[in-house]
Design a protein around this motif. Structure first.
Motif, mmCIF file in Angstrom:
data_model
loop_
_atom_site.group_PDB
_atom_site.id
_atom_site.type_symbol
_atom_site.label_atom_id
_atom_site.label_comp_id
_atom_site.label_asym_id
_atom_site.label_seq_id
_atom_site.Cartn_x
_atom_site.Cartn_y
_atom_site.Cartn_z
ATOM 1 N N LEU A 179 1.937 1.177 -4.878
ATOM 2 C CA LEU A 179 2.863 1.936 -4.029
ATOM 3 C C LEU A 179 3.271 3.310 -4.559
ATOM 4 N N PRO A 227 0.837 -1.203 0.000
ATOM 5 C CA PRO A 227 0.000 0.000 0.000
ATOM 6 C C PRO A 227 0.876 1.259 0.000
ATOM 7 N N SER A 228 0.313 2.340 -0.501
ATOM 8 C CA SER A 228 1.033 3.614 -0.554
ATOM 9 C C SER A 228 0.909 4.356 0.776
ATOM 10 N N SER A 229 1.722 5.363 0.954
ATOM 11 C CA SER A 229 1.628 6.205 2.161
ATOM 12 C C SER A 229 0.236 6.790 2.303
#
Lengths: 423, 423
Positions: free
Chosen positions: B396, B39-41
Motif C-alpha cells: 500500500l 493494493p496501492s493507488s
C-alpha cells in the motif's frame, strides 16, 4: 350472471363455449411467460447510463474514501444517506450492502440459527422448535428460506390493512415463534400496504421470545403505479418507543429500480442489531462493492432522483397492470367466481379463482403455452389450502403479449371452474 | 557478527547504539502503516477504464443473456471461461460470483455446519467436535472464520514446498478433522507455493471424514513479482483421479487484480460440490452481479489480458518488495537472529524475529508511529507459540514510506532482541 346462478342448461352452454375457446387457444401454439416479477427491457433501459458509471477518474466517496480499495462494512454514506431519506430513518441505521436483500435476510436468519442473534439466550439450532409467522399469500422466496432452515411456518390471512393482527398477536406470544415475514408496502403478491395502525401494533405487540424478529422486506417501498408514493412508517422508531428496539430487520434494494440483481441492497435496523450483524458480516468478508454503490449514488443524485426514476417505471408498468385488470373484468367479471387485487404499486396481481381450481387453471394454461407461477407458490410449502390463488406477474412481457396471455388465463380459469361445477 | 556471538561488552555497545537509533526514530513522529495487504493507488489506477465499463448499450453476455436482469446463479460464461483457462479447469466447474471469495468460504463452511455438505452423514453442528488443519503461519481471516464457528484448529508447520505432509496425513485420519485451509500459491504470509507433489498428496491422502474438504484459496494464483507465472495444478482432477472427487473447494478472485472488494470471485469444484452449493446459494439469492462480471470480461478481454495486467502489478510491487528485503538484509543480516521469506509473488513477507520478541517488536514500532499487523495474527487465535512471526505488507504505501517504515521496524526488532538478551 354469476356462475353459481346459472341453470344446468346455461352452464352446459357456457362450458361448450369455453371448451371451444380453449381449443382455439391451444391452436395458437403460444409460448408466453407470466411467471416472475422481472423488470422489462424498457424498464432496464431507464438505467442505461449506469452502465458507464461511476466513470473514469470518479472513485472517491464524499468522505474521501477510495471506493476501489478494501474496507467499510457499512457501505458508503453517499448512497446510505439517500436511502435513509427515502426510508425516513437516520443514516447511522442504514447499511448499504451488495446487490441482494434476500442474501441479507438469509444470512440474518441462518446466523440466528448458528449463533443466536443479539437477544437470544441460545442459538436457534438448539431450540426444540422454531416457528415463524407467515402472512399469506406471501413471497415464495421468503418461505423457501424458512423451509430450508426447518422452521415450522404458521400462516395468517391478509386483510386490506395488512396481516390479521388478532391472529398475529396470539401467535407472537408463543416463545417458539421467533419471527415473521412482512412485505409492508405493495406486498408480494397482494399489493396490500400495511396501515400505520398495523405497523404500530407490530412494533408494540408482546412476544413470547425475546429474540423475536420481524423481517420487514420493503422491496417495493417506492414502487408506485400511480403518481403518488405511499407513506413510509419508521417502524424502527415505533419499536424503540414501544420498548422493543431490536424488533425489526428492515430491507430495501434497488433491484427493481436500476438493474435486477446488479443493484444495491440496504439493511436498516437498531444499533444493537447492526452491531450483531457486523460482528458476523465482518468475519464473512471485508465489505460490499463500493464502486457499484458510488455508481448508484451518481446515477440517482438524490432521493428525489430515485422518485423520478420510479415515476418512469410507473409509466411503463401501469398500462400493463390496467390491461390485465381490464381483461379479468371483461372476461370473468360477470361470472362472479373469481376475485383479484387492484394494486397501486408493486409487481403482482393476486388472482383468486374458484376454490379447488388454481392448480387445474395453471395446468390448462401450461398446456396452452402460457407459463404461470405454480399454483400455491405464494404459500409455505406451496400449499394453498383452498387451491385458489394464482400470482400474476405482468412486468416482463410486452403489453400485447400480456393481453394475449391474460385472455388465455381467463379462458383457463373459466374452464377449470365449469369443470369443477360438473359441466 | 551473529548477535549470539557478541561478547557482553559488544552487546552492551550495540544496545546503546540501537536505543539511540530508536529515540531518533520516535522523534520523527511517523504515522506509517504496513498492516494490510491492500493494493496501492498506483495499482488501482491500472483498472481505471473499468470504472466506465461495460459501457452504455453493452449489457448482453455472449450467450445473449441480458446481464441487467435477474438470474444465472453460476455467473456469466464470458468471465467464467476466462478464469477456467487461468486455473486450468473446465468452465463447467467454475462459477463466477460476487466480489468476495471469503464470502463463499464462510458460506461453504457455515452451511456445512447448518446442513452438512453433500458427503456428510449429519450437519457439522451435530458433531461432538469439528477439527481443522491450519498450516502456519497462515491467513488471519481464514482462522477467524473457523474460530467463529467454534472449530478446534490444529496447526501444522509450513515447509518450502507447502504444509508438512507427514503431519497433515496423520491429522487427516481423525474423523473429527473435517477440513483444511490452504493458500497454495504465493501463500499468505509466507509466499510459499505448494509443490506438485504436495498437491497430489493432498488430493490422494486418506481422510477419516468422508465429508472432509480442503479450502483451496488460490488468492494469488497469478500474482507474480517476476516476469513468469507459477504453474497451476488442477487439484480437482488430481482428486478425482485419486477417487476423492469432492475434496477441494477452490477459490480465486480479481480482488488484487482490478479493484479490491469490487471485483469478481470464483468458486471451482466438482459437479457434486457445485450442485450442493447451488442448492443453498439458490435459496440465499437469485444470482451474482452479472453487470460487474461483464465489465470485468470486457476489461480483461482474455486470460492473456489478465496476465498482462498482472505484469503491471509486478512492475509496481517488485521494487517495494526488493526495498524491504534490502533493508532487512542491510540492517539485520549480519546479526543472524532474524529470518524472512523472499517471495516471488503474493502480497507479504513473513519475518521471524528472535523467539519471544515479536509482540515487543510490534509494540515498539507502534510507539514509534509504525503500524504493523498484530504479532501472532498469522496463527489461529492469534497465538504464535514462539512469539516470533511478523507479517509485513509492503503493497500500500509509496516506496519511500516503506523504506522509512522498514528501517524503523529493523531498529525495533533489534532493540527487542538486545532487550531479550538482557542488554
Amino acid at each position: 350472471m354469476s356462475l353459481r346462478d346459472l341453470t344446468p342448461e346455461q352452464l352446459k352452454d357456457l362450458a361448450a363455449d369455453v371448451r371451444s375457446h380453449y381449443q382455439e387457444l391451444k391452436a395458437k401454439n403460444l409460448n408466453l411467460d407470466l411467471t416472475r416479477g422481472k423488470p422489462s427491457s424498457e424498464q432496464l433501459d431507464f438505467a442505461q447510463s449506469l452502465l458507464s458509471l461511476p466513470g473514469e477518474d470518479d472513485y472517491l466517496a464524499a468522505d474521501g474514501t477510495d471506493c476501489r480499495n478494501y474496507g467499510n462494512l457499512k457501505g458508503i454514506t453517499d448512497i446510505r444517506s439517500l436511502w435513509a431519506e427515502l426510508l425516513g430513518v437516520p443514516v447511522e441505521l442504514v447499511y448499504a450492502q451488495d446487490s441482494s436483500s434476500l442474501n441479507i435476510m438469509f444470512d440474518l436468519i441462518s446466523w440466528s440459527f448458528l449463533f443466536g442473534n443479539n437477544d437470544s439466550t441460545r442459538p436457534w439450532k438448539d431450540e426444540e422448535k422454531v416457528r415463524w409467522i407467515c402472512p399469506v399469500p406471501g413471497y415464495d422466496r421468503h418461505f423457501t428460506i424458512t423451509e430450508t432452515l426447518g422452521v415450522e411456518m404458521v400462516t395468517v390471512p391478509m386483510t386490506k390493512d395488512g396481516p390479521d393482527m388478532e391472529a398475529v398477536r396470539e401467535l407472537a406470544l408463543d416463545p417458539q415463534v421467533k419471527g415473521m415475514w412482512c412485505v409492508p408496502v405493495f406486498g408480494n403478491p397482494t399489493g396490500i400496504t400495511f396501515s400505520e395502525q398495523v405497523c404500530r401494533e407490530l412494533a408494540s405487540m408482546e412476544t413470547g421470545a425475546e429474540d423475536f424478529r420481524i423481517v420487514w422486506d420493503n422491496a417495493y417501498a417506492v414502487h408506485t403505479l400511480t403518481d403518488t408514493f405511499p407513506p413510509i412508517y419508521n417502524v424502527i422508531r415505533m419499536a424503540e418507543e414501544a420498548g422493543n428496539p431490536n424488533r425489526f430487520w428492515c430491507m430495501s434494494s434497488t433491484s427493481k429500480i436500476t438493474f435486477a440483481g446488479a443493484g444495491v441492497a440496504f439493511f436498516a435496523s437498531s444499533p444493537e442489531n447492526l452491531a450483531w450483524y457486523s460482528s458476523l458480516a465482518g468475519v464473512r468478508g471485508i465489505g460490499p462493492n463500493k464502486i457499484n454503490q458510488l455508481a448508484h449514488a451518481r446515477y440517482f443524485g438524490s432521493a428525489d432522483g430515485v422518485r423520478a426514476v420510479m415515476l418512469k417505471h410507473a409509466g411503463s408498468l401501469a398500462p400493463k397492470f390496467e390491461r390485465v385488470l381490464q381483461i379479468l373484468d371483461d372476461r370473468l367479471g360477470e361470472y362472479e367466481f373469481a376475485t383479484w387485487t387492484k394494486p397501486e404499486g408493486g409487481y403482482f396481481i393476486s388472482l383468486d379463482v374458484l376454490d379447488g381450481t388454481a392448480a387445474r387453471t395453471v395446468q390448462l394454461a401450461k398446456d396452452a403455452g402460457i407459463a404461470l407461477t405454480g399454483a400455491g407458490s405464494s404459500f409455505p410449502l406451496h400449499h394453498d389450502p383452498h387451491d385458489r390463488n394464482i400470482r400474476l406477474a405482468p412486468s416482463l412481457p410486452p403489453e400485447e403479449e400480456i393481453a394475449t396471455a391474460m385472455d388465455g388465463v381467463a379462458t383457463c380459469a373459466l374452464l377449470a371452474a365449469v369443470e369443477k361445477l360438473g359441466a
